[in-house]
Enzyme design. Structure first.
Site, PDB file in Angstrom:
ATOM      1  N   ARG A  15      22.712   6.700  -8.886  1.00  0.00           N
ATOM      2  CA  ARG A  15      22.981   6.888  -7.800  1.00  0.00           C
ATOM      3  C   ARG A  15      22.958   8.340  -6.968  1.00  0.00           C
ATOM      4  NH1 ARG A  15      24.909   3.534  -3.953  1.00  0.00           N
ATOM      5  NH2 ARG A  15      24.098   1.379  -5.316  1.00  0.00           N
ATOM      6  N   SER A 103      20.206   1.709  -1.858  1.00  0.00           N
ATOM      7  CA  SER A 103      21.004   0.489  -1.373  1.00  0.00           C
ATOM      8  C   SER A 103      21.456   0.925  -0.024  1.00  0.00           C
ATOM      9  CB  SER A 103      21.860   0.072  -2.578  1.00  0.00           C
ATOM     10  OG  SER A 103      23.112  -0.922  -1.839  1.00  0.00           O
ATOM     11  N   HIS A 104      22.719   0.588  -0.357  1.00  0.00           N
ATOM     12  CA  HIS A 104      23.491   0.464   1.891  1.00  0.00           C
ATOM     13  C   HIS A 104      23.577   2.085   2.096  1.00  0.00           C
ATOM     14  CE1 HIS A 104      26.446   0.310  -0.943  1.00  0.00           C
ATOM     15  NE2 HIS A 104      27.143   1.650  -0.752  1.00  0.00           N
ATOM     16  N   LYS A 113      18.227   0.245  -9.446  1.00  0.00           N
ATOM     17  CA  LYS A 113      19.839  -0.613 -10.199  1.00  0.00           C
ATOM     18  C   LYS A 113      18.783  -1.514 -11.196  1.00  0.00           C
ATOM     19  CE  LYS A 113      21.991  -1.941  -5.608  1.00  0.00           C
ATOM     20  NZ  LYS A 113      21.418  -2.797  -4.511  1.00  0.00           N
ATOM     21  N   ASP A 239      21.781  -5.748   4.649  1.00  0.00           N
ATOM     22  CA  ASP A 239      21.641  -4.417   3.767  1.00  0.00           C
ATOM     23  C   ASP A 239      20.412  -3.919   3.434  1.00  0.00           C
ATOM     24  OD1 ASP A 239      21.419  -5.646   1.429  1.00  0.00           O
ATOM     25  OD2 ASP A 239      22.151  -4.272   0.767  1.00  0.00           O
ATOM     26  N   ASP A 241      18.340  -2.786   0.706  1.00  0.00           N
ATOM     27  CA  ASP A 241      17.073  -3.752  -0.211  1.00  0.00           C
ATOM     28  C   ASP A 241      17.472  -4.986  -0.441  1.00  0.00           C
ATOM     29  OD1 ASP A 241      20.252  -3.385  -1.297  1.00  0.00           O
ATOM     30  OD2 ASP A 241      19.292  -3.483  -3.510  1.00  0.00           O
ATOM     31  N   ASP A 243      19.705  -7.385  -0.749  1.00  0.00           N
ATOM     32  CA  ASP A 243      20.470  -8.347  -1.840  1.00  0.00           C
ATOM     33  C   ASP A 243      21.937  -8.600  -0.808  1.00  0.00           C
ATOM     34  OD1 ASP A 243      21.802  -5.520  -2.115  1.00  0.00           O
ATOM     35  OD2 ASP A 243      20.978  -5.661  -3.948  1.00  0.00           O
ATOM     36  N   ARG A 244      22.139  -7.920   0.187  1.00  0.00           N
ATOM     37  CA  ARG A 244      23.127  -8.463   0.406  1.00  0.00           C
ATOM     38  C   ARG A 244      23.308  -9.062   2.121  1.00  0.00           C
ATOM     39  NH1 ARG A 244      27.023  -4.800   1.903  1.00  0.00           N
ATOM     40  NH2 ARG A 244      25.187  -2.949   1.410  1.00  0.00           N
ATOM     41  N   HIS A 326      27.333  -8.938  -1.416  1.00  0.00           N
ATOM     42  CA  HIS A 326      26.363  -9.990  -2.862  1.00  0.00           C
ATOM     43  C   HIS A 326      27.147 -11.557  -3.406  1.00  0.00           C
ATOM     44  CE1 HIS A 326      25.005  -6.036  -4.017  1.00  0.00           C
ATOM     45  NE2 HIS A 326      25.564  -5.024  -4.133  1.00  0.00           N
TER      46      HIS A 326
END
Length: 460
Positions: A15, A103-104, A113, A239, A241, A243-244, A326
């Site tokens: 990141r 991501s967030h 990832k 979120d 991307d 995944d949450r 997640h």
């Protein structure tokens, strides 16, 4: 040209900030290093994808070139949610994949990832990529890898819609915060038979409306308002991307993921009696007894999507989850975290009820805070936790769990301080059986943190 910095190689992903610690040159280096490591494990193809961030196309193109430099064939899925890359590693002719996503994090961040040979890589495997880049002489494989594109959208949606069934029609609010989940969520839930009110489902990497992170209540206010103003029964939020999952009841109550896990655990255990259920150190102390009451074995573990996935694989657990949102289903699914799939599974459970909000609001709960962040300088987050481990005394506590930071257990609640592995932040969370207990536990933590760092600007 950005110089290679070890700071972007985090515990369970990569990141960085565009133009400062991450650019196309670094992405190409990462592609070469990952490609070489994949080949060493017998993997000759890698699937890639990207979220909706403005820097995504350039980074993804450079990443693909790096992978091809290493001699690896690239299958490019284009703009997809992170779980769609994970899905690709399960259904395409490869077990390795890289998702280009921030991501967030704020819009100027991006990252990677990674799944290699069927495993989410973390820790030494990620720092090993840095070391490989640092030692690389710039040589390119004698036979460069090939490049192809693949549209995985239909297969992904059909796989979920074909398996997860609503018990009755339901109207829902879906808020994607202009993240990449917006390109898929509406079609997924409509395909399942839901009536969908879409909020901010147009993908925009500047996130003009609110930040796409459902872990923070301020980002769920639009969902709450839409539930008040429409006849929708439930609200889902995702979120950046995809995944949450975030979840909101008709009456505006936020059902944090540790309480979502109660319903998921009961459902999964009905088919997997005696199964182990994983959850991270941020989750409510009511989750373990709930799992036990439904015939399961609770196991607390470290925070981090790669760490939970690895533990899930090691234990054979049918379900794992994190307070951040997640959720990992190995029951009827592949074991990776997927906010869209989790949303589908939640709707399957909720549509068995005439009043979904009553079911959700009836789950065990205590007085608690959301995830709180103590912002520090780079590296200070780790130093502070080390100091607390060595010196902090919590006078009214019963037990301290140091599996991931410090989770201090009390007779009537818990407090947590752990270092984020993605940003220079100490993550805090508190829970008490009543407001007085919550206030007392927070006061103890405030005292020990200020003793270790008197200038700390605490978020509570």
């Amino acid at each position: 040209m950005v110089a290679l910095s070890k700071t972007i190689f985090k515990a369970y992903d990569i990141r960085g900030i565009i133009g400062k610690t991450l650019d196309a040159g670094i992405a190409r280096h990462i592609g070469r290093a990952f490609g070489a490591a994949a080949l060493a494990k017998g993997e000759s193809k890698v699937v890639i994808g990207r979220d909706g961030r403005l820097s995504g196309p350039e980074l993804t193109s450079a990443l693909a070139e790096g992978l091809r430099d290493a001699g690896v064939d690239v299958i490019d899925l284009g703009m997809v949610a992170t779980p769609m890359v994970y899905f690709g590693t399960n259904v395409l002719d490869t077990r390795s994949g890289i998702m280009v996503t921030g991501s967030h994090n704020p819009p100027d961040y991006n990252g990677f990832k990674m799944v290699m040979a069927g495993e989410a890589i973390y820790g030494d495997a990620i720092t090993g990529l840095h070391d490989s880049i640092a030692a690389h002489d710039g040589a390119v494989a004698a036979q460069r890898g090939g490049y192809s594109t693949h549209d995985i959208r239909a297969a992904y949606l059909e796989r979920i819609i074909g398996d997860v069934k609503l018990a009755r029609p339901i109207k829902i609010v879906v808020d994607c915060g202009n993240g990449v989940a917006g390109a898929f969520a509406g079609d997924l839930f409509r395909g399942m038979g839901a009536d969908v009110v879409e909020l901010f489902c147009d993908v925009d990497g500047t996130f003009p409306n609110h930040h796409p992170d459902p872990a923070h209540p301020e980002n769920l206010q639009d969902v709450i308002r839409a539930l008040q103003e429409t006849d929708a029964e439930i609200g889902l939020a995702f979120d950046g991307d995809g995944d949450r999952l975030g979840l909101v009841t008709k009456d505006g109550q936020i059902i944090f993921p540790d309480r979502q896990m109660m319903l998921f655990a009961a459902d999964v255990l009905s088919r997997n009696p005696g199964g182990e259920i994983l959850y991270d150190v941020k989750c409510t102390r009511h989750l373990a007894p709930y799992i036990e009451q439904h015939g399961g074995k609770p196991l607390m573990w470290k925070t981090g999507h790669s760490l939970v996935k690895a533990k899930l694989k090691e234990t054979g657990a049918p379900l794992g989850g994190e307070m951040s949102g997640h959720i990992f289903f190995k029951d009827r699914w592949y074991g990776f975290d997927d906010g869209l799939y989790s949303g589908a599974r939640m709707l399957e459970i909720l549509t068995r009820e005439s009043d979904p909000s009553a079911l959700l609001n009836g789950l065990p709960m205590a007085s608690s805070t959301p995830e709180l962040h103590l912002h520090l300088q780079e590296g200070e987050n780790f130093t502070l936790i080390d100091s607390l481990r060595a010196n902090a005394v919590f006078p009214t506590s019963e037990k301290i769990n140091d599996i991931d930071g410090l989770r201090v257990e009390y007779a009537d609640g818990f407090g947590l301080a752990r270092s984020s592995n993605t940003t220079p932040v100490v993550v805090l969370r508190f829970e008490g059986e009543n407001p007085d207990a919550l206030a007392r536990i927070q006061a103890e933590f405030k005292s020990v943190i200020l003793a270790a760092k008197p200038d700390a600007e605490l978020p509570f």
